[in-house]
Design a protein around this motif. Structure first.
Motif, short mmCIF file in Angstrom:
data_model
loop_
_atom_site.label_atom_id
_atom_site.label_comp_id
_atom_site.label_asym_id
_atom_site.label_seq_id
_atom_site.Cartn_x
_atom_site.Cartn_y
_atom_site.Cartn_z
N LEU A 186 -6.55 10.51 -16.61
CA LEU A 186 -7.06 11.75 -17.21
C LEU A 186 -7.87 11.45 -18.47
CD1 LEU A 186 -3.77 13.89 -16.94
CD2 LEU A 186 -5.70 13.82 -15.35
N GLY A 192 -3.49 2.53 -17.74
CA GLY A 192 -4.06 3.66 -18.48
C GLY A 192 -3.90 4.94 -17.69
N ILE A 194 -0.96 4.24 -14.35
CA ILE A 194 -0.24 4.63 -15.56
C ILE A 194 0.96 3.71 -15.81
CG2 ILE A 194 1.32 6.27 -14.40
CD1 ILE A 194 -0.47 7.09 -17.63
N HIS A 242 -0.84 13.53 -8.47
CA HIS A 242 0.06 13.47 -9.63
C HIS A 242 -0.54 14.16 -10.86
CE1 HIS A 242 3.11 10.84 -7.96
NE2 HIS A 242 2.21 9.96 -7.59
N SER A 260 0.86 -1.19 0.00
CA SER A 260 0.00 0.00 0.00
C SER A 260 0.89 1.23 0.00
CB SER A 260 -0.89 0.01 1.25
OG SER A 260 -1.83 -1.03 1.16
C1 LIG Z 1 1.36 6.96 -4.45
S1 LIG Z 1 0.70 5.80 -5.55
C2 LIG Z 1 -0.76 5.30 -4.64
C3 LIG Z 1 -1.22 3.96 -5.11
C4 LIG Z 1 -2.40 3.37 -4.35
N1 LIG Z 1 -3.52 4.28 -4.34
C5 LIG Z 1 -1.99 3.00 -2.96
O1 LIG Z 1 -2.38 3.74 -2.04
O2 LIG Z 1 -1.27 2.02 -2.79
C6 LIG Z 1 0.01 6.79 -6.85
C7 LIG Z 1 -0.57 5.98 -7.98
O3 LIG Z 1 -1.19 6.86 -8.93
C8 LIG Z 1 -0.89 6.40 -10.22
N2 LIG Z 1 -1.00 7.50 -11.19
C9 LIG Z 1 -0.39 8.69 -11.16
N3 LIG Z 1 -0.72 9.41 -12.26
C10 LIG Z 1 -1.56 8.64 -12.99
C11 LIG Z 1 -2.26 8.82 -14.21
N4 LIG Z 1 -2.14 9.93 -14.93
N5 LIG Z 1 -3.05 7.82 -14.64
C12 LIG Z 1 -3.18 6.67 -13.93
N6 LIG Z 1 -2.54 6.44 -12.77
C13 LIG Z 1 -1.74 7.41 -12.30
C14 LIG Z 1 0.52 5.87 -10.12
O4 LIG Z 1 0.84 5.05 -11.20
C15 LIG Z 1 0.42 5.14 -8.78
O5 LIG Z 1 -0.09 3.88 -9.00
#
Ligand SMILES: C[S@@+](CC[C@H](N)C(=O)[O-])C[C@H]1O[C@@H](n2cnc3c(N)ncnc32)[C@H](O)[C@@H]1O
Ligand SMILES: C=C(CC[C@@H](C)[C@H]1CC[C@H]2C3=CC[C@H]4[C@H](C)[C@@H](O)CC[C@]4(C)[C@H]3CC[C@]12C)C(C)C
Length: 360
Positions: A184, A181, A155, A204, A93
């Protein structure tokens, strides 16, 4: 003869000690990543250092981070570099949770995740979205707790592979689905989901409005969305150099195009059409400090540093791993300072409803 026996025994002891230091002490969780498996995600080992330099070059051209099209690539590069280290040193997590006296970090993490799904009020079998799912730690806890069908999107292709592997191992494949994917521009039809959540991920997005409106689009009318947002709090002053330094450190070490103020969250949710049901900073007292876990890990970070240096030197871990680990080490300090000064929160919770009928 005696010499060769002594040599043999010494070599055995050194090998045993190395194995214990790297493989036994290494993993954060019993079934976690081993230090000897650290990789650059989807990046080949020889390109890890180049990608690390490329990651930093984004900050030398800050205008590019502001361009929405470049951000997903920059975030993807970041997660190729850090995913294995996160899993090894933190768990599956990738988020914080308030410390709960008498509970382990693992239990506190799960409780924080279950709270998200309890807030969106879903029934077994209903379809919910996890926007930015990482390697699926929250998704598995939430599916097991709610029996809802969870679809996660990330992503990063490497995270998809890891999440699928963990889902299979946990026997939760029938409840958990993962797609690669961009949140956005999601590959889902309008009005698909009975609820949605996002844990420490929408930070992000270069523009919060873009990700919120996309989540709104795929949710069914009347359904609920909860997000745990990274924000600067009311204590943050942008004329205070110390504050600016901490926030910039957090942005650079966590692939953020720019932290938002807590004030922007509800305003953005309403702008895209949501009704705001509840908003609360879960880091505020009586919650116990979320940054305790970062502070208490210091000794482990030093041990991890030694392990990473040895593994990189002998060619088991990719060469840039030491740089990435150093960056995270510094980031942990900025995050702790953000928590201690109260200028930053990683858990500003917002609960929203998509109205039954969209207003004009
Ligand atoms: C800090 S991690 C948190 C992951 C999950 N929610 C957790 O708590 O374990 C942020 C997540 O957001 C995803 N993410 C960031 N920008 C993204 C985007 N444009 N599209 C899809 N996923 C995105 C990253 O790939 C990553 O999996
Ligand atoms: C939500 C995001 C990620 C939040 C946290 C999961 C991570 C933020 C900083 C990370 C870490 C810092 C120090 C590392 C340590 C030096 C290493 O030895 C072991 C891993 C760390 C503890 C690592 C673990 C994950 C974090 C706590 C962001 C990106 C939006």
């Amino acid at each position: 003869m005696v010499d060769s026996v002594a040599l043999f025994c010494t070599a055995g002891l050194v090998a045993g000690a190395l194995y214990w230091f790297i493989c036994v002490l290494g993993p954060a969780e019993r079934k976690g990543k081993r230090a000897s498996d650290l990789s650059g995600g989807s990046i080949s080992a020889e390109k890890v250092r180049d990608n690390y330099n490329q990651y930093w070059s984004f900050f030398r051209r800050p205008k590019e981070i502001e361009t929405a099209e470049k951000v997903p690539d920059f975030v993807d590069t970041f997660y190729n570099l850090v995913t294995d280290i996160y899993e090894w040193g933190w768990g599956q997590s990738f988020h914080f949770s308030p410390h709960i006296p008498g509970k382990s970090d693992k239990d506190a993490t799960r409780i924080h995740e279950e709270m998200a799904v309890d807030l969106i009020n879903v029934k077994p079998g209903q379809k919910i979205l996890d926007a930015g799912c990482g390697v699926g730690g929250p998704m598995r806890a939430i599916a097991a707790h709610s029996k809802a069908q969870v679809t996660g999107i990330t992503i990063n292709e490497y995270q998809v592979q890891r999440a699928k592997l963990h889902n299979k191992k946990a026997g939760l494949e029938s409840l958990c689905n993962v797609v690669c994917g961009n949140f956005l521009k999601m590959p889902f039809e309008e009005n698909t989901f009975d609820g949605a959540y996002s844990i420490e991920a929408t930070c992000h997005a270069p523009k919060l409005e873009e990700v919120y409106s996309e989540i709104y689009r795929v949710m069914k009318p009347g359904s609920l969305f909860v997000s745990y947002e990274w924000v600067t709090t009311e204590k943050y002053r942008d004329d205070d150099e110390e504050h600016k330094d901490v926030i910039q450190g957090i942005e650079r070490g966590d692939a953020l195009p720019g932290l938002r103020s807590y004030k922007d969250i509800a305003a953005t949710a309403m702008k895209v059409g949501f009704e705001v049901v509840k908003e609360k900073d879960l880091a505020k007292p009586p919650s116990q400090p979320w940054w305790n876990r970062l502070k208490m890990g210091r000794l482990a970070y030093w041990r991890n540093h030694v392990v990473v240096v040895i593994l990189s030197a002998i060619g088991v871990a990719p060469k840039g791993t030491v740089d990435v680990h150093d960056m995270l080490f510094k980031t942990a300090d900025y995050l702790t300072r953000g928590g201690e000064t109260g200028i930053f929160s990683p858990m500003h919770m917002i609960l929203c409803r998509k109205p039954e009928k969209a207003s004009e």
